[in-house]
Scaffold this motif. Sequence first.
Motif, PDB file in Angstrom:
ATOM      1  N   ARG A 139       1.452 -24.437 -29.873  1.00 33.32           N
ATOM      2  CA  ARG A 139       0.916 -24.796 -28.698  1.00 33.32           C
ATOM      3  C   ARG A 139       1.029 -24.029 -27.565  1.00 33.32           C
ATOM      4  O   ARG A 139       2.202 -23.915 -27.048  1.00 33.32           O
ATOM      5  N   VAL A 140       0.264 -23.305 -27.204  1.00 34.52           N
ATOM      6  CA  VAL A 140       0.571 -22.083 -26.125  1.00 34.52           C
ATOM      7  C   VAL A 140      -0.369 -22.080 -24.870  1.00 34.52           C
ATOM      8  O   VAL A 140      -0.038 -21.352 -24.124  1.00 34.52           O
ATOM      9  N   SER A 141      -1.611 -22.745 -25.120  1.00 34.85           N
ATOM     10  CA  SER A 141      -2.387 -22.902 -23.968  1.00 34.85           C
ATOM     11  C   SER A 141      -2.085 -23.496 -22.592  1.00 34.85           C
ATOM     12  O   SER A 141      -2.832 -23.287 -21.524  1.00 34.85           O
ATOM     13  N   GLY A 142      -1.397 -24.698 -22.715  1.00 37.31           N
ATOM     14  CA  GLY A 142      -0.952 -25.566 -21.351  1.00 37.31           C
ATOM     15  C   GLY A 142      -1.838 -26.742 -21.278  1.00 37.31           C
ATOM     16  O   GLY A 142      -1.583 -27.273 -20.786  1.00 37.31           O
ATOM     17  N   GLY A 143      -2.875 -26.876 -22.458  1.00 35.42           N
ATOM     18  CA  GLY A 143      -3.600 -28.032 -22.316  1.00 35.42           C
ATOM     19  C   GLY A 143      -4.806 -27.726 -21.641  1.00 35.42           C
ATOM     20  O   GLY A 143      -5.101 -26.775 -20.993  1.00 35.42           O
ATOM     21  N   ARG A 144      -5.690 -28.819 -21.892  1.00 32.33           N
ATOM     22  CA  ARG A 144      -6.970 -28.899 -21.208  1.00 32.33           C
ATOM     23  C   ARG A 144      -7.148 -28.944 -19.613  1.00 32.33           C
ATOM     24  O   ARG A 144      -8.160 -28.445 -19.068  1.00 32.33           O
ATOM     25  N   ALA A 145      -6.116 -29.049 -18.969  1.00 26.76           N
ATOM     26  CA  ALA A 145      -6.056 -29.136 -17.603  1.00 26.76           C
ATOM     27  C   ALA A 145      -5.755 -27.777 -17.138  1.00 26.76           C
ATOM     28  O   ALA A 145      -6.013 -27.548 -15.803  1.00 26.76           O
ATOM     29  N   VAL A 146      -5.516 -26.825 -17.793  1.00 29.00           N
ATOM     30  CA  VAL A 146      -5.473 -25.322 -17.452  1.00 29.00           C
ATOM     31  C   VAL A 146      -6.637 -24.681 -17.319  1.00 29.00           C
ATOM     32  O   VAL A 146      -7.712 -24.960 -18.373  1.00 29.00           O
ATOM     33  N   GLU A 147      -6.887 -23.981 -16.480  1.00 27.60           N
ATOM     34  CA  GLU A 147      -8.273 -23.079 -16.158  1.00 27.60           C
ATOM     35  C   GLU A 147      -8.644 -22.460 -17.555  1.00 27.60           C
ATOM     36  O   GLU A 147      -7.781 -22.008 -18.125  1.00 27.60           O
ATOM     37  N   GLN A 148      -9.802 -22.749 -18.011  1.00 32.04           N
ATOM     38  CA  GLN A 148     -10.260 -22.275 -19.489  1.00 32.04           C
ATOM     39  C   GLN A 148     -10.035 -20.853 -19.638  1.00 32.04           C
ATOM     40  O   GLN A 148      -9.606 -20.735 -20.723  1.00 32.04           O
ATOM     41  N   SER A 149     -10.414 -20.015 -18.942  1.00 29.65           N
ATOM     42  CA  SER A 149     -10.210 -18.458 -19.202  1.00 29.65           C
ATOM     43  C   SER A 149      -8.660 -18.321 -19.209  1.00 29.65           C
ATOM     44  O   SER A 149      -8.478 -17.328 -20.035  1.00 29.65           O
ATOM     45  N   LEU A 150      -7.677 -18.906 -18.729  1.00 30.97           N
ATOM     46  CA  LEU A 150      -6.257 -18.787 -19.012  1.00 30.97           C
ATOM     47  C   LEU A 150      -5.980 -19.179 -20.335  1.00 30.97           C
ATOM     48  O   LEU A 150      -5.084 -18.595 -20.986  1.00 30.97           O
ATOM     49  N   ARG A 151      -6.471 -20.582 -20.571  1.00 29.40           N
ATOM     50  CA  ARG A 151      -6.057 -21.123 -21.928  1.00 29.40           C
ATOM     51  C   ARG A 151      -6.622 -20.195 -22.866  1.00 29.40           C
ATOM     52  O   ARG A 151      -5.872 -20.004 -23.920  1.00 29.40           O
ATOM     53  N   GLU A 152      -7.869 -19.668 -22.870  1.00 22.23           N
ATOM     54  CA  GLU A 152      -8.385 -18.754 -24.012  1.00 22.23           C
ATOM     55  C   GLU A 152      -7.662 -17.382 -24.062  1.00 22.23           C
ATOM     56  O   GLU A 152      -7.234 -16.990 -25.040  1.00 22.23           O
ATOM     57  N   GLN A 153      -7.053 -17.047 -23.043  1.00 16.92           N
ATOM     58  CA  GLN A 153      -6.401 -15.686 -22.880  1.00 16.92           C
ATOM     59  C   GLN A 153      -5.051 -15.941 -23.827  1.00 16.92           C
ATOM     60  O   GLN A 153      -4.690 -15.261 -24.249  1.00 16.92           O
ATOM     61  N   ARG A 154      -4.304 -17.115 -23.467  1.00 18.38           N
ATOM     62  CA  ARG A 154      -3.205 -17.310 -24.076  1.00 18.38           C
ATOM     63  C   ARG A 154      -3.411 -17.597 -25.645  1.00 18.38           C
ATOM     64  O   ARG A 154      -2.653 -16.982 -26.472  1.00 18.38           O
ATOM     65  N   ILE A 155      -4.332 -18.226 -26.036  1.00 19.52           N
ATOM     66  CA  ILE A 155      -4.756 -18.410 -27.484  1.00 19.52           C
ATOM     67  C   ILE A 155      -5.035 -17.163 -28.009  1.00 19.52           C
ATOM     68  O   ILE A 155      -4.493 -16.699 -29.144  1.00 19.52           O
ATOM     69  N   ARG A 156      -5.834 -16.305 -27.346  1.00 17.00           N
ATOM     70  CA  ARG A 156      -6.115 -15.074 -28.252  1.00 17.00           C
ATOM     71  C   ARG A 156      -4.974 -13.979 -28.131  1.00 17.00           C
ATOM     72  O   ARG A 156      -4.896 -13.167 -28.965  1.00 17.00           O
ATOM     73  N   ALA A 157      -3.966 -13.897 -27.253  1.00 21.10           N
ATOM     74  CA  ALA A 157      -3.031 -13.254 -27.352  1.00 21.10           C
ATOM     75  C   ALA A 157      -1.947 -13.708 -28.293  1.00 21.10           C
ATOM     76  O   ALA A 157      -1.367 -13.009 -29.174  1.00 21.10           O
ATOM     77  N   THR A 158      -1.837 -14.906 -28.552  1.00 18.85           N
ATOM     78  CA  THR A 158      -1.069 -15.374 -29.721  1.00 18.85           C
ATOM     79  C   THR A 158      -1.701 -15.305 -31.146  1.00 18.85           C
ATOM     80  O   THR A 158      -1.006 -14.927 -32.101  1.00 18.85           O
ATOM     81  N   GLU A 159      -2.957 -15.206 -31.156  1.00 23.19           N
ATOM     82  CA  GLU A 159      -3.703 -14.870 -32.323  1.00 23.19           C
ATOM     83  C   GLU A 159      -3.438 -13.457 -32.568  1.00 23.19           C
ATOM     84  O   GLU A 159      -3.128 -13.182 -33.844  1.00 23.19           O
ATOM     85  N   ALA A 160      -3.410 -12.419 -31.639  1.00 26.65           N
ATOM     86  CA  ALA A 160      -3.445 -11.181 -32.088  1.00 26.65           C
ATOM     87  C   ALA A 160      -1.762 -10.969 -32.572  1.00 26.65           C
ATOM     88  O   ALA A 160      -1.694 -10.280 -33.451  1.00 26.65           O
ATOM     89  N   ASP A 161      -1.202 -11.452 -31.812  1.00 23.92           N
ATOM     90  CA  ASP A 161       0.317 -11.394 -32.388  1.00 23.92           C
ATOM     91  C   ASP A 161       0.593 -11.795 -33.602  1.00 23.92           C
ATOM     92  O   ASP A 161       1.266 -11.164 -34.482  1.00 23.92           O
TER      93      ASP A 161
END
Length: 148
Positions: free
Chosen positions: A92-114
């Motif tokens: 769980r890295v996105s911060g949840g659905r209350a976090v702005e969508q572009s930031l959520r996706e950025q966090r998910i994609r960064a973890t995916e790449a790592d």
Amino acid sequence: MDQPQPELGITIDCTDARVVADFWAHALGWVQAPPPPGWSDWPSFLRDHEVPEEEWGDGASICPRSGGGPRISFLKVPEPKTVKNRLHLDVRVSGGRAVEQSLREQRIRATEADLVARGARLQREDRFDGHLDHLVMEDPEGNEFCIV
């Protein structure tokens, strides 16, 4: 007779315990679990319990850096994974659905790449209301997990 309170332990079957344990320690920011009280290191514990040296790599265990929470153990088994997991871990890295969508996706994609750089594979992307909700991934041995 009083029995101790049960503790939760999670065990993942695998063919290479060290590789999978190292992957998950990195993915979660955890560390190798310390040996049981009374032993200064794992080789001493294994020797004292007469575990043959050729079996020392058959298991591994990780825990949160704080030492609290359940440990995740990795156990070498002879057979490879053959079917979908019925239980999986969420990173769980996105911060949840209350976090702005572009930031959520950025966090998910960064973890995916790592994690892909460390042997994970993308299985699929799941969307909610047209936005990325989570990724279904596989660890280096094909065990499913999600990046949320």
